[in-house]
Design a protein around this motif. Sequence first.
Motif, PDB file in Angstrom:
ATOM      1  N   ARG A 136       0.820  -1.215   0.000  1.00 21.84           N
ATOM      2  CA  ARG A 136       0.000   0.000   0.000  1.00 21.84           C
ATOM      3  C   ARG A 136       0.855   1.267   0.000  1.00 21.84           C
ATOM      4  O   ARG A 136       0.598   2.194  -0.754  1.00 21.84           O
ATOM      5  N   TRP A 137       1.893   1.317   0.869  1.00 25.21           N
ATOM      6  CA  TRP A 137       2.618   2.574   0.985  1.00 25.21           C
ATOM      7  C   TRP A 137       3.886   2.646   0.137  1.00 25.21           C
ATOM      8  O   TRP A 137       4.434   3.723  -0.080  1.00 25.21           O
ATOM      9  N   TRP A 138       4.353   1.503  -0.380  1.00 23.10           N
ATOM     10  CA  TRP A 138       5.581   1.504  -1.182  1.00 23.10           C
ATOM     11  C   TRP A 138       5.315   1.122  -2.640  1.00 23.10           C
ATOM     12  O   TRP A 138       6.151   1.343  -3.499  1.00 23.10           O
ATOM     13  N   ASN A 234       4.704   8.393   2.595  1.00 23.85           N
ATOM     14  CA  ASN A 234       3.518   7.569   2.362  1.00 23.85           C
ATOM     15  C   ASN A 234       3.236   6.666   3.568  1.00 23.85           C
ATOM     16  O   ASN A 234       2.092   6.472   3.971  1.00 23.85           O
ATOM     17  N   LEU A 235       4.295   6.093   4.139  1.00 25.26           N
ATOM     18  CA  LEU A 235       4.156   5.264   5.337  1.00 25.26           C
ATOM     19  C   LEU A 235       3.582   6.079   6.494  1.00 25.26           C
ATOM     20  O   LEU A 235       2.652   5.625   7.185  1.00 25.26           O
ATOM     21  N   LEU A 239      -0.113   5.385   8.436  1.00 26.32           N
ATOM     22  CA  LEU A 239      -0.240   5.068   9.853  1.00 26.32           C
ATOM     23  C   LEU A 239      -1.013   6.138  10.619  1.00 26.32           C
ATOM     24  O   LEU A 239      -1.695   5.826  11.597  1.00 26.32           O
ATOM     25  N   GLU A 240      -0.888   7.387  10.194  1.00 24.77           N
ATOM     26  CA  GLU A 240      -1.532   8.471  10.943  1.00 24.77           C
ATOM     27  C   GLU A 240      -2.967   8.753  10.492  1.00 24.77           C
ATOM     28  O   GLU A 240      -3.777   9.241  11.282  1.00 24.77           O
ATOM     29  N   THR A 241      -3.283   8.467   9.226  1.00 24.19           N
ATOM     30  CA  THR A 241      -4.613   8.802   8.717  1.00 24.19           C
ATOM     31  C   THR A 241      -5.386   7.591   8.213  1.00 24.19           C
ATOM     32  O   THR A 241      -6.589   7.701   7.960  1.00 24.19           O
ATOM     33  N   GLY A 242      -4.703   6.466   8.037  1.00 22.70           N
ATOM     34  CA  GLY A 242      -5.357   5.295   7.463  1.00 22.70           C
ATOM     35  C   GLY A 242      -5.331   5.277   5.953  1.00 22.70           C
ATOM     36  O   GLY A 242      -5.787   4.310   5.333  1.00 22.70           O
ATOM     37  N   GLU A 243      -4.794   6.347   5.335  1.00 24.72           N
ATOM     38  CA  GLU A 243      -4.733   6.430   3.881  1.00 24.72           C
ATOM     39  C   GLU A 243      -3.343   6.893   3.456  1.00 24.72           C
ATOM     40  O   GLU A 243      -2.695   7.681   4.155  1.00 24.72           O
ATOM     41  N   THR A 244      -2.889   6.406   2.297  1.00 25.94           N
ATOM     42  CA  THR A 244      -1.642   6.913   1.731  1.00 25.94           C
ATOM     43  C   THR A 244      -1.909   8.271   1.087  1.00 25.94           C
ATOM     44  O   THR A 244      -3.049   8.721   0.994  1.00 25.94           O
ATOM     45  N   LEU A 245      -0.852   8.937   0.626  1.00 23.61           N
ATOM     46  CA  LEU A 245      -1.008  10.234  -0.025  1.00 23.61           C
ATOM     47  C   LEU A 245      -1.794  10.079  -1.331  1.00 23.61           C
ATOM     48  O   LEU A 245      -1.751   9.020  -1.963  1.00 23.61           O
TER      49      LEU A 245
END
Length: 254
Positions: A136-138, A234-235, A239-245
């Motif tokens: 998801r983030w990478w 992105n990571l 983790l902070e919002t539940g969504e990637t950029l």
Amino acid sequence: MSLDPVFKALADPTRRLLLDRLREQNGQTLGELCERLNMARQSATQHLDVLQRANLVTVVRRGRERLHYLNPVPIHEIEDRWIAGFDRPRLQVLSAIKQQAEEYAMTVPDYVYVTYIRAGATEVWKALTDADLTARWWGHANVSDWQPGSTWEHRRVDDPGVADVTGRVIESDPPTRLVITFEDDPSAAREPSVVTFLVEAYGEIVRLTVTHEKLANADQRGGISRGWPAVLANLKSLLETGETLPQNPWEMHR
């Protein structure tokens, strides 16, 4: 940001010498710096504290060791404010010549990136090692059992049979420390680089330090200098919002 602490730090010849020694060999311990300068530990510590407050030196903990790294950003800000506007073209040419000569003469310095995340250490560890989360983030799934000696693969999401990066797990100490080799060109006849993830919890936040060592050349360092901040942003967002950029941040530099 005020540059007063930077000028104060640079005004002392001993502190300038400490920066020179870190420029020659980045990531030194206090003991190593003292040996090279024939200086008492207490004196060196006082000077390093001044450099750290001026943001000219960054300290990274590795086990019981404290490694000191040169941070050139404040010096670049001085150059950008007082020099760049007056004679940038000529200085850029001279800098390019000097940089190319130094690349042939010197080893490539390690890359260190630090970010703070509102999450727990276990959450950050899972995000670094879980295949679905890394996808998801990478944009790649990091696949391994994450045991020392095991292999790991950085597999494409759109084609899981292709791994753009491979390596081996050197150390794995959940949820605080992970060390892996990082081989993005298996055909290259050279030793793979090494990536260390250090997860330090403090209350409700985590300091994540990523160190990339044994880089092959300046081109590789330039690539990872753009890549790590993008993927780690992105990571942090996940983790902070539940969504990637909303867009892939690593595509901006293209």
